[in-house]
Write an enzyme that holds these catalytic residues in place. Structure first.
Site, mmCIF file in Angstrom:
data_model
loop_
_atom_site.group_PDB
_atom_site.id
_atom_site.type_symbol
_atom_site.label_atom_id
_atom_site.label_comp_id
_atom_site.label_asym_id
_atom_site.label_seq_id
_atom_site.Cartn_x
_atom_site.Cartn_y
_atom_site.Cartn_z
ATOM 1 N N ASP A 79 0.814 -1.232 0.000
ATOM 2 C CA ASP A 79 0.000 0.000 0.000
ATOM 3 C C ASP A 79 0.842 1.274 0.000
ATOM 4 O OD1 ASP A 79 0.740 -0.957 2.623
ATOM 5 O OD2 ASP A 79 -0.587 0.551 3.500
ATOM 6 N N GLU A 136 -0.473 -1.832 5.334
ATOM 7 C CA GLU A 136 0.516 -1.729 6.420
ATOM 8 C C GLU A 136 0.421 -0.367 7.086
ATOM 9 O OE1 GLU A 136 3.455 -0.977 8.985
ATOM 10 O OE2 GLU A 136 3.437 0.175 7.144
ATOM 11 N N GLU A 137 0.069 0.650 6.288
ATOM 12 C CA GLU A 137 0.080 2.039 6.787
ATOM 13 C C GLU A 137 -1.163 2.325 7.636
ATOM 14 O OE1 GLU A 137 2.591 3.834 6.647
ATOM 15 O OE2 GLU A 137 3.757 3.315 4.864
ATOM 16 N N ARG A 176 18.648 -6.651 13.989
ATOM 17 C CA ARG A 176 19.033 -6.828 15.392
ATOM 18 C C ARG A 176 18.144 -7.904 15.995
ATOM 19 N NH1 ARG A 176 19.490 -2.914 18.822
ATOM 20 N NH2 ARG A 176 18.651 -4.002 20.607
ATOM 21 N N HIS A 358 7.912 8.654 4.145
ATOM 22 C CA HIS A 358 6.686 9.464 4.303
ATOM 23 C C HIS A 358 6.901 10.924 3.907
ATOM 24 C CE1 HIS A 358 4.471 6.467 7.195
ATOM 25 N NE2 HIS A 358 5.238 5.856 6.322
HETATM 26 ZN ZN LIG Z 1 5.310 3.859 6.134
HETATM 27 ZN ZN LIG Z 2 6.630 1.226 5.121
#
Ligand SMILES: [Zn+2]
Ligand SMILES: [Zn+2]
Length: 388
Positions: A79, A136-137, A176, A358
């Site tokens: 997305d 995901e956002e 990590r 972003h």
């Molecule tokens: Zn993002």
């Molecule tokens: Zn992202």
């Protein structure tokens, strides 16, 4: 040709896929074109199974090699973001108010390049599951796919996710063990005072004064209640009250974000926000209502998969290409939901000196596709070859 040369050849075509996806960004779950693009490609690569509409608009591709008991999932998000692009690139967004400002176009193209290579190659034992997820956002697309039976329909032993990282050189990777991304929660505090004439404050309960004390007191949570060796963020990001100069308003509203790298710290922060808001309000004779909404959990890498990412990158590109002790980010990821259920790791690949994630001038680095796809392919094989 070596595997790296083969992947480099596929990556050239994947750059065109990436730019194609970049031109047509889609938001959250409304990924009709993007998911169709992905599913069509997987079909064309000769995948054994391609499932559409998993968790709304997610696509899952299954590739079987020689007989084997292990299965591994590789995940890309698809997305875009509601941002107006200002890159001026020939492949810039053609949709006003939407752009791939987080590089999910690049993640999708990179995983497709790996899919193409592994479909041609098939030199592995077991099953590789390719997870292309929506939303995901902020839409918890990972959770939607899980709730739609992702791991029941496509059981896997491990899952991996890549995100590009501006500032890290292209071709370098970072991982990590343990927490790598923070939890993200939000809160809304409504303060109910008593309005009145600004010249007669003694007859009012001033919600602005209460709110100001509350903002200050909330800062004591991280400063005084949180272990200095742990990490936490409490940010008040909005404060709305009043609309003229000679009236003390009736109410005020604060909202903000809470982040942590540990679920225990997260729970303590939640408790403290509520306690302080209620106590400060009552100190001044006001009332407070607190709404606390939990968002994405902490993204916690499992030890062996995180080490495997390091070993695979080092094996391909040398020890300088991998940082095994990357600093965690206080941003959040819905990949956390997968890692709550299945062992795995989430790691970063360099995006070079691009604008930040972003940002309206951000663009995914096309040169990152070839090394990213090479790591995907090698990581899948390493995971499948691991002792159970
Ligand atoms: Zn993002
Ligand atoms: Zn992202």
């Amino acid at each position: 040709m070596s595997a790296l040369e083969e992947i480099a050849a596929v990556a050239g075509e994947a750059v065109l896929w990436r730019r194609d996806l970049h031109r047509r960004p889609e938001l959250l779950y409304a990924l009709d074109e993007t998911s169709a693009f992905v599913a069509t490609k997987l079909d064309a690569f000769g995948f054994d199974e391609v499932a559409r509409g998993v968790g709304g608009s997610g696509v899952v591709g299954v590739l079987r090699g020689r007989p084997g008991t292990r299965a591994v999932a590789l995940r890309a998000d698809m997305d875009a973001l509601p941002i107006d692009e200002i890159t001026g690139a020939p492949w810039a967004s053609e949709t006003p108010g939407a752009m791939h400002a987080c590089g999910h176009d690049g993640h999708t193209a990179t995983l497709l390049a790996a899919a193409r290579h592994l479909a041609d190659d098939r030199d592995f034992s077991g099953t590789v599951v390719f997870v292309f997820q929506p939303a995901e956002e902020g839409g918890a697309g990972a959770r939607a796919m899980i709730e739609d039976g992702l791991f029941q329909r496509f059981p896997v032993d491990e899952i991996y996710g890549i995100h590009n990282l501006p500032g890290l050189p292209v071709g370098r990777f970072a991982v990590r063990p343990g927490a790598i991304m923070a939890s993200t929660d939000r809160f809304y505090i409504d303060i109910l005072g008593r309005g009145g004439h600004a010249a007669r404050p003694h007859e009012t309960i001033d919600p602005i004064l209460v709110g100001a004390q509350m903002v200050t007191a909330l800062q004591s949570i991280v400063a005084r209640n949180t272990d200095p060796l742990a990490s936490g963020v409490v940010s008040v990001t909005t404060f709305h009250a009043g609309n003229t100069d000679n009236v003390i308003p009736q109410a005020a509203r604060l909202s903000g974000t809470v982040r942590a790298l540990d679920e225990k710290v997260r729970a303590d922060l939640e408790t403290s926000v509520g306690r302080i808001a209620m106590a400060v309000a009552s100190t001044f004779g006001a009332e407070a209502q607190v709404a606390y909404e939990r968002g994405y959990p902490v993204t916690v890498n499992h030890l062996e998969p995180a080490a495997r990412v390091g070993d695979v990158v080092e094996g391909l590109f040398g020890s300088k290409a991998i940082n095994r002790t990357a600093a965690p980010l206080m941003a959040a990821e819905d990949f956390s939901y997968y890692l709550e259920r299945v062992p795995g790791a989430y790691f970063f690949m360099g995006n070079g000196p691009s604008a930040g994630l972003h940002h309206p001038a951000y663009d995914f680095a096309d040169d990152a596709i070839a090394p990213g796809a090479a790591v995907w392919a090698a990581l899948a094989k390493a995971s499948l070859a691991a002792a159970t």
